[in-house]
Design an enzyme around this catalytic site. Structure first.
Site, short mmCIF file in Angstrom:
data_model
loop_
_atom_site.label_atom_id
_atom_site.label_comp_id
_atom_site.label_asym_id
_atom_site.label_seq_id
_atom_site.Cartn_x
_atom_site.Cartn_y
_atom_site.Cartn_z
N GLU A 1 -66.23 20.78 -22.83
CA GLU A 1 -66.24 21.20 -21.43
C GLU A 1 -67.61 21.02 -20.81
O GLU A 1 -68.62 21.29 -21.44
CB GLU A 1 -65.73 22.63 -21.28
CG GLU A 1 -66.16 23.59 -22.35
CD GLU A 1 -65.36 24.89 -22.31
OE1 GLU A 1 -65.69 25.73 -21.47
OE2 GLU A 1 -64.40 25.03 -23.11
N TYR B 1 -59.29 19.86 -10.70
CA TYR B 1 -58.33 19.69 -11.78
C TYR B 1 -57.54 18.40 -11.55
O TYR B 1 -57.17 18.09 -10.42
CB TYR B 1 -57.36 20.87 -11.83
CG TYR B 1 -57.98 22.16 -12.30
CD1 TYR B 1 -58.36 22.31 -13.63
CD2 TYR B 1 -58.18 23.22 -11.41
CE1 TYR B 1 -58.93 23.50 -14.07
CE2 TYR B 1 -58.74 24.41 -11.84
CZ TYR B 1 -59.12 24.55 -13.18
OH TYR B 1 -59.68 25.72 -13.60
P1 ADP Z 1 -60.89 26.56 -16.86
O1 ADP Z 1 -60.73 27.62 -17.92
O2 ADP Z 1 -59.58 26.16 -16.22
O3 ADP Z 1 -61.69 25.38 -17.34
P2 ADP Z 1 -63.28 27.41 -15.41
O4 ADP Z 1 -63.56 28.82 -14.96
O5 ADP Z 1 -64.09 26.88 -16.55
O6 ADP Z 1 -61.72 27.29 -15.69
O7 ADP Z 1 -63.44 26.48 -14.12
C1 ADP Z 1 -63.38 25.08 -14.29
C2 ADP Z 1 -62.95 24.33 -13.05
O8 ADP Z 1 -63.82 24.63 -11.96
C3 ADP Z 1 -63.07 22.84 -13.25
O9 ADP Z 1 -61.91 22.29 -13.86
C4 ADP Z 1 -63.27 22.32 -11.84
O10 ADP Z 1 -62.01 22.04 -11.23
C5 ADP Z 1 -63.95 23.50 -11.13
N1 ADP Z 1 -65.39 23.34 -10.88
C6 ADP Z 1 -65.97 23.62 -9.68
N2 ADP Z 1 -67.29 23.42 -9.73
C7 ADP Z 1 -67.58 22.96 -10.99
C8 ADP Z 1 -68.80 22.56 -11.62
N3 ADP Z 1 -69.98 22.59 -10.97
N4 ADP Z 1 -68.73 22.14 -12.91
C9 ADP Z 1 -67.54 22.13 -13.57
N5 ADP Z 1 -66.36 22.50 -13.01
C10 ADP Z 1 -66.36 22.92 -11.72
MG MG Z 2 -63.58 25.55 -18.35
#
Ligand code: ADP
Ligand code: MG
Length: 155
Positions: A79, A91
């Site tokens: 990740e 996503y």
């Molecule tokens: P998940 O458990 O679904 O991965 P997260 O809380 O880790 O949830 O959030 C990840 C999602 O946030 C990413 O898939 C993306 O769509 C969004 N996102 C927004 N800003 C960022 C960033 N700066 N870096 C990574 N993901 C980001």
């Molecule tokens: Mg994540």
């Protein structure tokens, strides 16, 4: 690590709500198909590099490769926290990354506070090291501008 820099891309999948967004450190998760193709010498831990969502700008990023507790630590997860403020979640979009260097091995933390402190310091280290010429030049790599053709060729 011989395999660095390592380039890969894949569609951003939903993680398992470990709350990284609530910590203001969201991580875009790669699907298993990408994780399964990691070279054997890319061990678990924290890496830094460059990342691009869809075909847009290339940003600095930190990547965590670790064992996924959701699958009782039998599966690796990968990740990326991109050091940029996005207007919306992405996503399902194609995430392209160049992992260019290694920061530290994976480790456990006894509190949320010490985890956040460690991640913040990883981010600061990534920012600094990516300004060094040997790493900054990889931002311009053709990998980031050949997305459509690469995907169409199945790479
Ligand atoms: P998940 O458990 O679904 O991965 P997260 O809380 O880790 O949830 O959030 C990840 C999602 O946030 C990413 O898939 C993306 O769509 C969004 N996102 C927004 N800003 C960022 C960033 N700066 N870096 C990574 N993901 C980001
Ligand atoms: Mg994540």
């Amino acid at each position: 690590m011989k395999s660095l820099p390592f380039f890969c891309r894949g569609k951003v999948i939903r993680g398992f709500g470990r709350g990284s967004k609530q910590l203001a450190i969201p991580t875009a998760n790669f699907p298993d198909s990408v994780v399964e193709h990691l070279p054997a010498d890319i061990s678990t831990g924290i890496y830094f590099g460059w990342a691009c969502v869809g075909g847009s700008d290339v940003h600095k990023m930190v990547m965590s490769i670790g064992w996924n507790p959701y699958y009782k630590n039998t599966k690796k997860s990968m990740e990326a926290h991109i050091i940029h403020t996005f207007k919306e979640d992405f996503y399902g979009e194609t995430l392209s990354v160049a992992m260019v260097g290694y920061i530290r091995p994976e480790r456990g933390f006894d509190s949320l506070g010490s985890l956040i402190t460690a991640i913040r310091s990883d981010i600061e280290e990534a920012k600094k090291r990516l300004d060094l010429h040997e790493y900054s030049e990889l931002r311009e790599d053709n990998f980031f501008t050949t997305e459509t053709s690469q995907i169409m060729n199945g790479h």
